[in-house]
Design a protein around this motif. Structure first.
Motif, PDB file in Angstrom:
ATOM      1  N   UNK A  71       0.851  -1.195   0.000  1.00  0.00           N
ATOM      2  CA  UNK A  71       0.000   0.000   0.000  1.00  0.00           C
ATOM      3  C   UNK A  71       0.884   1.241   0.000  1.00  0.00           C
ATOM      4  N   UNK A  72       0.315   2.398  -0.338  1.00  0.00           N
ATOM      5  CA  UNK A  72       1.126   3.623  -0.392  1.00  0.00           C
ATOM      6  C   UNK A  72       1.786   4.000   0.942  1.00  0.00           C
ATOM      7  N   UNK A  73       1.212   3.669   2.084  1.00  0.00           N
ATOM      8  CA  UNK A  73       1.783   4.051   3.368  1.00  0.00           C
ATOM      9  C   UNK A  73       2.674   2.995   3.999  1.00  0.00           C
ATOM     10  N   UNK A  74       2.892   1.876   3.326  1.00  0.00           N
ATOM     11  CA  UNK A  74       3.683   0.781   3.898  1.00  0.00           C
ATOM     12  C   UNK A  74       5.167   1.134   3.990  1.00  0.00           C
ATOM     13  N   UNK A  75       5.814   0.491   4.956  1.00  0.00           N
ATOM     14  CA  UNK A  75       7.265   0.599   5.090  1.00  0.00           C
ATOM     15  C   UNK A  75       7.827  -0.801   4.937  1.00  0.00           C
ATOM     16  N   UNK A  76       8.742  -1.064   4.033  1.00  0.00           N
ATOM     17  CA  UNK A  76       9.363  -0.164   3.076  1.00  0.00           C
ATOM     18  C   UNK A  76       8.393   0.243   1.973  1.00  0.00           C
ATOM     19  N   UNK A  77       8.696   1.366   1.343  1.00  0.00           N
ATOM     20  CA  UNK A  77       7.806   1.906   0.315  1.00  0.00           C
ATOM     21  C   UNK A  77       7.856   1.042  -0.942  1.00  0.00           C
ATOM     22  N   UNK A  78       6.871   1.216  -1.780  1.00  0.00           N
ATOM     23  CA  UNK A  78       6.830   0.438  -3.019  1.00  0.00           C
ATOM     24  C   UNK A  78       7.983   0.830  -3.943  1.00  0.00           C
ATOM     25  N   UNK A  79       8.457   2.074  -3.852  1.00  0.00           N
ATOM     26  CA  UNK A  79       9.613   2.482  -4.658  1.00  0.00           C
ATOM     27  C   UNK A  79      10.877   1.734  -4.223  1.00  0.00           C
ATOM     28  N   UNK A  80      11.064   1.590  -2.909  1.00  0.00           N
ATOM     29  CA  UNK A  80      12.224   0.852  -2.408  1.00  0.00           C
ATOM     30  C   UNK A  80      12.153  -0.616  -2.825  1.00  0.00           C
ATOM     31  N   UNK A  81      10.967  -1.176  -2.749  1.00  0.00           N
ATOM     32  CA  UNK A  81      10.796  -2.572  -3.157  1.00  0.00           C
ATOM     33  C   UNK A  81      11.027  -2.746  -4.658  1.00  0.00           C
ATOM     34  N   UNK A  82      10.622  -1.750  -5.431  1.00  0.00           N
ATOM     35  CA  UNK A  82      10.841  -1.810  -6.876  1.00  0.00           C
ATOM     36  C   UNK A  82      12.338  -1.784  -7.193  1.00  0.00           C
ATOM     37  N   UNK A  83      13.092  -0.965  -6.461  1.00  0.00           N
ATOM     38  CA  UNK A  83      14.550  -0.924  -6.655  1.00  0.00           C
ATOM     39  C   UNK A  83      15.160  -2.293  -6.319  1.00  0.00           C
ATOM     40  N   UNK A  84      14.725  -2.896  -5.229  1.00  0.00           N
ATOM     41  CA  UNK A  84      15.231  -4.224  -4.864  1.00  0.00           C
ATOM     42  C   UNK A  84      14.860  -5.263  -5.923  1.00  0.00           C
ATOM     43  N   UNK A  85      13.658  -5.146  -6.468  1.00  0.00           N
ATOM     44  CA  UNK A  85      13.231  -6.063  -7.533  1.00  0.00           C
ATOM     45  C   UNK A  85      14.139  -5.925  -8.745  1.00  0.00           C
ATOM     46  N   UNK A  86      14.439  -4.684  -9.130  1.00  0.00           N
ATOM     47  CA  UNK A  86      15.279  -4.458 -10.305  1.00  0.00           C
ATOM     48  C   UNK A  86      16.719  -4.909 -10.065  1.00  0.00           C
TER      49      UNK A  86
END
Length: 111
Positions: A71-86
């Protein structure tokens, strides 16, 4: 010293020297400081690729799933998770390419 070949042996049956291990041959001119017959540890590279390819692939899938369900308020943020995915996807690609290259070189050296 150049390697001498028996001229009766067809070129496709001659062993390929390590000095021509690249796609187009030697990449850099010898400086004289490296060992004449230095060889890379293909067995270790093969082992590392076989171990880490599925590990990085699992990491890519896990982080992708986590990113998709955050969700948008989750920690870690979806942007951080996307970086880890990449990052995991890049490491997966690197391990897969290295595995293919090691297998090709080992097959060529067996001939």
């Amino acid at each position: 010293m150049p390697e001498r070949h028996d001229h009766r042996t067809p070129p496709h049956q001659r062993a390929e020297p390590r000095s021509r291990s690249g796609v187009l041959g030697r990449r850099w001119k010898r400086t004289g400081t490296e060992p004449l017959y230095a060889q890379s540890a293909l067995g270790v590279r093969l082992l590392l690729s076989v171990v880490f390819l599925p590990l990085f692939l699992a990491g890519t899938l896990l982080f992708w799933y986590w990113t998709a369900h955050s969700s948008p308020g989750d920690v870690p943020s979806s942007d951080s998770l996307l970086v880890l995915t990449l990052v995991c996807a890049g490491l997966t690609l690197f391990a897969a390419i290295d595995l293919v290259l090691v297998l090709r070189r080992r097959a060529r050296e067996r001939r």
